[in-house]
Design a protein around this motif. Structure first.
Motif, mmCIF file in Angstrom:
data_model
loop_
_atom_site.group_PDB
_atom_site.id
_atom_site.type_symbol
_atom_site.label_atom_id
_atom_site.label_comp_id
_atom_site.label_asym_id
_atom_site.label_seq_id
_atom_site.Cartn_x
_atom_site.Cartn_y
_atom_site.Cartn_z
ATOM 1 N N VAL A 72 -12.768 25.398 35.643
ATOM 2 C CA VAL A 72 -12.358 25.105 34.264
ATOM 3 C C VAL A 72 -11.014 25.788 34.066
ATOM 4 C CG1 VAL A 72 -12.899 25.237 31.805
ATOM 5 C CG2 VAL A 72 -14.765 25.095 33.465
ATOM 6 N N PHE A 83 -14.005 29.605 27.861
ATOM 7 C CA PHE A 83 -14.874 29.573 29.044
ATOM 8 C C PHE A 83 -14.927 30.965 29.665
ATOM 9 C CE2 PHE A 83 -14.734 29.192 33.786
ATOM 10 C CZ PHE A 83 -16.037 28.798 34.003
ATOM 11 N N ASN A 84 -13.759 31.570 29.853
ATOM 12 C CA ASN A 84 -13.704 32.892 30.478
ATOM 13 C C ASN A 84 -14.461 33.925 29.651
ATOM 14 O OD1 ASN A 84 -12.163 31.674 32.411
ATOM 15 N ND2 ASN A 84 -10.217 32.586 31.770
ATOM 16 N N VAL A 87 -18.179 33.432 30.067
ATOM 17 C CA VAL A 87 -18.634 33.940 31.370
ATOM 18 C C VAL A 87 -18.787 35.457 31.297
ATOM 19 C CG1 VAL A 87 -17.898 34.348 33.759
ATOM 20 C CG2 VAL A 87 -17.687 32.065 32.761
ATOM 21 N N ARG A 88 -17.790 36.105 30.701
ATOM 22 C CA ARG A 88 -17.797 37.575 30.592
ATOM 23 C C ARG A 88 -19.014 38.031 29.790
ATOM 24 N NH1 ARG A 88 -12.637 37.821 29.058
ATOM 25 N NH2 ARG A 88 -13.154 37.959 26.860
ATOM 26 N N GLU A 89 -19.301 37.300 28.703
ATOM 27 C CA GLU A 89 -20.413 37.684 27.833
ATOM 28 C C GLU A 89 -21.758 37.193 28.362
ATOM 29 O OE1 GLU A 89 -19.061 35.923 24.210
ATOM 30 O OE2 GLU A 89 -17.277 37.226 24.206
ATOM 31 N N GLY A 90 -21.727 36.351 29.377
ATOM 32 C CA GLY A 90 -22.979 35.816 29.924
ATOM 33 C C GLY A 90 -23.657 34.843 28.974
ATOM 34 N N LEU A 94 -24.056 29.266 34.437
ATOM 35 C CA LEU A 94 -23.011 28.729 35.296
ATOM 36 C C LEU A 94 -23.603 28.085 36.529
ATOM 37 C CD1 LEU A 94 -20.165 31.355 35.750
ATOM 38 C CD2 LEU A 94 -19.978 29.048 34.840
ATOM 39 N N ARG B 111 -21.138 37.168 36.057
ATOM 40 C CA ARG B 111 -20.341 37.650 34.921
ATOM 41 C C ARG B 111 -19.019 38.249 35.402
ATOM 42 N NH1 ARG B 111 -24.234 40.321 30.472
ATOM 43 N NH2 ARG B 111 -22.232 40.405 29.386
ATOM 44 N N SER B 112 -18.217 37.423 36.065
ATOM 45 C CA SER B 112 -16.946 37.868 36.626
ATOM 46 C C SER B 112 -15.952 38.205 35.522
ATOM 47 C CB SER B 112 -16.339 36.764 37.494
ATOM 48 O OG SER B 112 -17.326 36.089 38.248
ATOM 49 N N ARG B 115 -12.513 36.168 35.132
ATOM 50 C CA ARG B 115 -12.997 34.948 35.735
ATOM 51 C C ARG B 115 -11.772 34.061 35.993
ATOM 52 N NH1 ARG B 115 -17.246 31.177 37.666
ATOM 53 N NH2 ARG B 115 -15.910 29.347 37.859
ATOM 54 N N PRO B 117 -10.356 30.078 37.445
ATOM 55 C CA PRO B 117 -10.873 28.728 37.158
ATOM 56 C C PRO B 117 -12.117 28.336 37.963
ATOM 57 C CG PRO B 117 -8.486 28.680 37.145
ATOM 58 C CD PRO B 117 -8.877 30.085 37.570
#
Lengths: 269, 260
Positions: A72, A83-84, A87-90, A94, B111-112, B115, B117
């Motif tokens: 993404v 999106f990032n 991901v960080r916050e879960g 994914l 949980r990178s 992150r 792409p």
């Protein structure tokens, strides 16, 4: 306010799986804005094979519970900020993939078979994190030959934007064949177009080869500039400035909320 | 034409090095957001045409003028699986000593943070394209690490795994490396002008083989540089207008310095 695009978006159920195309293949952005207005929730996105501003906006609006994708990003405008952050916050599940694995899953669905074998992947952390992908020993080989099986991907809905459709519901997709793959695999396909033409697309041999038959198309609505700020092949280029403007705004929660709010106001006006 | 006489900029040397790495290829694919590899492929094609050699087919993802595929985004992967793609380029947020590539992110997956792409086509193309050129301009210990945090795609595979492809070279802003499949590691091929072995060793987070006195990456001859600054620059402007404009500006700056 209700439009034809809203009528289409309303056919997508909360909790369902939606397939969306890569940046340059006709992204249904007008329908994405309608989905945000309606507030369709708990979506699983299948990015074919990567996602961009569309996925980022839906994630930022809190309407996505899972994403299957090979990437993404906002392209030249950089990483996908919502999106990032998710991901960080879960806050989203994914399912990281590689492009041909998504094509393989759709191809299996297209053929009505349970899986498709594919090369690559063995020894990667992609495979290690995908319990749904299985490694078998190639049964047609006399020597050991491990190979990965990708299960069929059956999206509930495929959505995309195309230049034109005819009155029979045939849609011209040109060389963007991934749109056909999505439609073959999906239970329903909702398409926005720049225009509806009176001439039957299948009557012109030059256009027929690039036409997705109405058999695979559930419903169509006109949305002029429906891919904006993404471009549409042969019609208009990508509005890089607008994508950069979004990228900047979406860096913060407030900036994102303002951007979405302004968009809504514009649609209502 | 005075600016044609100005010396090659570091970026131009990179582009010419890419073109050299494509020697003997019939068909090359370039992924999205890869202006230097795209320029290198376009230069290799232009050099072939000029020399009257068999043409080089190139497909640049995201370009309309320089992309011949008609079967959607799956076709590149199908063509690669058929053995029709001789070379491809991959980058990496992290690349480690064994040529493993991480395009996903830093820290504990999923949980990178940050992150990146994602893996794009790497989990397949690295296995099946014979000449994968790793290109990453930033040459620093945070990029070139001992061990990647996430293997998007591995540098080598066990002997029973189908693997006609893999790393062929690693090109950075400071140096060019080869990859030794048997030793599972990189070997310094040459240092770019104005870079030293000490500097490259310090900027690389893993050990690599090298000659005691490594070679210098050669710059282009006048004819090659001219081709790059004319035909290739025009072709590049279609897909990467901002990059082409910046390259042009750099050439002019170098020119002013050279004549000052």
């Amino acid at each position: 306010m209700s439009t034809d695009v809203h009528r289409l978006a309303a056919q997508i159920a909360s909790g369902s799986t939606v397939a969306v195309p890569v940046d340059y293949a006709g992204v249904a952005m007008a329908m994405t804005r309608a989905l945000i207005e309606i507030g369709t929730s708990e979506l699983t996105l299948i990015c074919v094979p990567t996602g961009g501003m569309q996925a980022d906006m839906l994630i930022g609006a809190g309407q996505v519970r899972a994403v299957e994708t090979s990437a993404v990003s906002l392209g030249e405008a950089g990483g996908a900020p919502r999106f990032n952050a998710a991901v960080r916050e879960g806050s989203i599940a994914l399912r990281d993939a590689t492009c041909p694995a998504i094509h393989a899953g759709l191809m299996a669905a297209q053929k009505g078979v349970p899986f498709m074998p594919m090369r690559g992947l063995i020894g990667s952390d992609l495979l290690r994190n995908r319990p749904d992908w299985t490694v078998i020993d190639n049964p047609t080989s006399e020597t050991p030959d491990p190979i990965v099986l990708i299960p069929a991907i059956h999206p509930d809905t495929a959505i995309f934007h195309a230049p034109m459709a005819d009155r029979e519901g045939n849609v011209w997709i040109g060389r963007r064949r991934e749109l056909a793959s999505m439609a073959y695999a999906a239970r329903q396909t909702l398409v926005t177009v720049e225009r509806i033409v009176d001439k039957r697309l299948l009557d012109d041999e030059t256009l027929a080869a690039g036409t997705l038959p109405g058999l695979y198309v559930t419903d169509i609505a006109i949305a002029e500039k429906g891919a904006w700020p993404y471009g549409l092949w042969g019609e208009y280029p990508t509005d890089q400035e607008e994508i950069a403007r979004y990228a900047k705004a979406a860096r913060s929660d407030d900036g994102f909320a303002d951007y979405i709010g302004a968009n809504k106001a514009e649609v209502m006006a | 034409m005075s600016h044609d006489m100005s010396p090659a900029t570091p970026r131009e040397i990179l582009i010419c090095t890419v073109a050299g790495l494509l020697d003997g290829c019939r068909c090359v694919a370039v992924g999205a957001a890869s202006p230097v590899p795209a320029a290198g492929a376009m230069l290799a094609r232009a050099l072939r045409d000029t020399a009257g050699e068999p043409p080089l087919r190139i497909s640049v993802l995201g370009s309309e003028a320089h992309n011949f595929f008609t079967n959607g985004s799956a076709e590149l992967f199908d063509a690669a699986g058929q053995g029709r793609i001789d070379a491809f380029f991959l980058g990496g947020g992290q690349i480690d000593r064994h040529g493993n590539i991480n395009l996903v992110g830093v820290g504990d997956y999923p949980r990178s943070a940050p992150r990146w792409p994602g893996s794009f086509g790497s989990g397949y193309l690295y296995y099946v394209v014979p000449r994968v050129i790793l290109y990453r301009e930033e040459h620093s210990p945070r990029v070139f690490v001992e061990k990647v945090d996430f293997i998007s795609t591995p540098g080598t595979s066990e002997p029973d795994v189908y693997r006609p492809g893999g790393p062929y070279a690693l090109l950075t802003g400071k140096a060019l490396f080869d990859f030794d499949k048997d030793k599972r590691g990189f070997r310094l091929a040459s240092l770019h002008p104005d870079h030293t072995l000490e500097e490259v060793t310090a900027a690389t987070g893993f050990a690599f083989d090298h000659d005691p006195d490594p070679a210098t990456t050669p710059g282009p001859d006048a004819a090659t540089l001219h081709l790059l600054r004319t035909r290739v620059m025009d072709e590049l402007s279609e897909t990467y207008p901002a990059f082409a404009a910046e390259l042009r500006a750099r050439i002019q700056t170098t020119d002013r310095k050279a004549t000052a």
